[in-house]
Design an enzyme around this catalytic site. Structure first.
Site, PDB file in Angstrom:
ATOM      1  N   ASP A   1       0.862  -1.180   0.000  1.00 25.24           N
ATOM      2  CA  ASP A   1       0.000   0.000   0.000  1.00 25.24           C
ATOM      3  C   ASP A   1       0.902   1.234   0.000  1.00 25.24           C
ATOM      4  OD1 ASP A   1      -1.754   2.082   0.480  1.00 25.24           O
ATOM      5  OD2 ASP A   1      -2.842   1.060   2.087  1.00 25.24           O
ATOM      6  N   HIS A   2       0.871   1.989  -1.089  1.00 21.22           N
ATOM      7  CA  HIS A   2       1.794   3.128  -1.224  1.00 21.22           C
ATOM      8  C   HIS A   2       1.428   4.284  -0.290  1.00 21.22           C
ATOM      9  CE1 HIS A   2       5.171   4.999  -2.922  1.00 21.22           C
ATOM     10  NE2 HIS A   2       5.008   4.680  -4.192  1.00 21.22           N
ATOM     11  N   ARG A   3       0.268   4.241   0.339  1.00 23.02           N
ATOM     12  CA  ARG A   3      -0.050   5.255   1.340  1.00 23.02           C
ATOM     13  C   ARG A   3       0.798   5.063   2.595  1.00 23.02           C
ATOM     14  NH1 ARG A   3      -6.326   4.177   2.112  1.00 23.02           N
ATOM     15  NH2 ARG A   3      -5.387   2.112   2.371  1.00 23.02           N
TER      16      ARG A   3
END
Length: 469
Positions: free
Chosen positions: A440-442
């Site tokens: 998850d790039h968040r």
């Protein structure tokens, strides 16, 4: 005097709203004891066996195998006083219960805890057509309908008189599942005569009415119909088969769609020479500690993930959108994706980071065996922090796995193959596998994801590096 209680479909503690009846363990006429298993259901996550909280005699099964019902729906009727031993005190107890709002504490189902419930009775009408005064109505209004346990007393002949007997005013007596069946079969319950005590309409009455309406056309029911429904309907004209979406398949689809369109996925790949790992596995298998343990590449990968997560804790964190926070977890509940006849399930190895390699291998073997038998409990699939999926067992080299909801990363293991590899400037045949990490790039930046994947690869390529962690 018989006393009937209806057993509602219980919430099995994972917050689901419905379940499918797989198999009944009892039949009408069977005696049951407290906490005896009476039915096997399939929730959106697993197959679960439900015990009954009372002793008595089963009088009616209200739901057919293969039918999906909502939590709180009565599925079974039990006579808890089949020998009439409580007949002398029943009127007094009933009056006291009505005066106090009919509240009682339902005996706990094994593994699901104790939940408050209320007993509800159908209002009776007097000869003049006016219902009796609902003295306990205000108190009963606070009851929780989902956990309601209906106590049904046999109706007396005097109570069956209704002033207005026109078809429009007549309200047939039938339980909710029977009403649903009648609606599905197109049967008007006002035209059906109930065969049960007090004129209550049963499923058999509805089936007979449906057969009469179709001039003897067969109406399927029971386990055979349930099996046919699960297998789907085949249309010879189109050569297509349609299968209802439910159970584990339905839950998996919803979770994957939510994850794919909520968390911005990034997937990275790494090819690793795992020859040293395979050599170490062969060596460990000859030691007493691993003599009875199924030591697989998956176990080595699980240990590598737990070690690498200590250097990159972001992969073991989760994005809490509601709170506006990133939650870092100082434990690893490692999910192991397992393919089962009912679909994909992901049971968890709790506190995997605290286990040795031998303990991890044993835990993974037990988890996957339980999952394939369809016996994984819902609790075993909750609150994971990281997941591994082993697509290599199907001969697949790599993939782009979708992150499980509530997590931030997932690692896919590819097949181990003999491939040409340069070792110390020389070409050699080595054991090679591919790894793919989706994150998850968040929560996880590219540098952090790359570092984690590189660490896992290094540990598999040379397990001796673990001594430096």
């Amino acid at each position: 005097m018989p006393e009937y209680k209806q057993f509602p479909l219980a919430d099995t503690a994972e917050g689901l709203t419905e379940a499918e009846i797989l198999d009944w363990k009892v039949k009408p006429g069977d005696e049951v004891t407290v906490n005896q298993i009476v039915v096997e259901i399939e929730t959106a996550k697993a197959a679960v066996e439900l015990p009954i909280p009372w002793a008595g005699v089963v009088t009616e099964l209200l739901v057919e195998p293969g039918q999906t019902v909502e939590v709180g729906t009565p599925i079974l009727t039990v006579d808890v006083d089949p020998h009439g031993t409580a007949s002398g005190s029943a009127p007094a107890a009933t009056a006291a219960g009505e005066a106090n709002g009919d509240e009682e504490e339902m005996k706990p189902l094994v593994g699901y805890g104790s939940k408050a419930s209320s007993a509800k009775r159908r209002p009776r009408k007097k000869a003049g057509g006016a219902p009796s005064t609902p003295a306990a109505a205000p108190a009963a209004a606070v009851a929780t309908p989902v956990q309601a346990v209906e106590v049904v007393k046999p109706r007396q002949p005097a109570d069956d008189k209704v002033a207005d007997t026109t078809p429009a005013a007549y309200v047939p007596l039938a339980k909710p599942p029977v009403r649903k069946l009648a609606k599905e079969l197109g049967v008007d319950l006002r035209t059906v005569t109930g065969s049960a005590d007090g004129g209550v309409i049963t499923r058999e009455d509805v089936y007979r009415a449906a057969e009469g309406a179709t001039n003897g056309a067969a109406v399927s029911s029971g386990p055979a119909a349930a099996t046919a429904a699960q297998a789907g309907s085949y249309d010879p004209a189109t050569r297509e088969r349609r299968v209802p979406i439910r159970g584990v398949r339905k839950a998996t689809a919803q979770a994957m769609v939510n994850s794919a369109y909520t968390a911005p996925h990034v997937t990275e790949f790494l090819t690793v020479d795992v020859t040293p790992m395979m050599e170490l596995r062969d060596k460990l298998r000859r030691t007493p500690e691993f003599a009875d343990v199924k030591l697989t590449p998956l176990a080595f990968a699980a240990k590598a993930v737990c070690l690498a997560a200590t250097r990159t804790p972001d992969v073991n964190a989760v994005w809490d959108d509601a709170a506006g926070e990133i939650v870092y977890k100082d434990y690893v509940h490692l999910g192991i994706a397992a393919a089962t006849p009912r679909g994909l399930v992901v049971p968890k190895v709790r506190d995997a980071d605290a286990l040795s390699l031998a303990e991890l291998a044993a835990a993974i073997g037990e988890l996957t065996a339980t999952a394939r038998d369809g016996k994984t409990t819902p609790e075993a699939m909750l609150n994971g922090t990281f997941t591994i999926t082993n697509v290599g067992v199907f001969g697949v080299d790599t993939g782009t796995p979708i992150i499980n909801p509530g997590e931030s990363a997932i690692l896919a293991l590819g097949a181990i193959r003999d491939m040409p590899w340069v070792v110390d400037g020389e070409l050699a045949v080595r054991k090679v596998m591919q790894l793919s990490l989706s994150f998850d790039h968040r929560v996880v930046d590219g540098q952090q994801g790359s570092q984690f994947l590189a660490d896992v690869g290094a540990l598999l390529a040379d397990p001796a590096i673990a001594i430096t962690y």
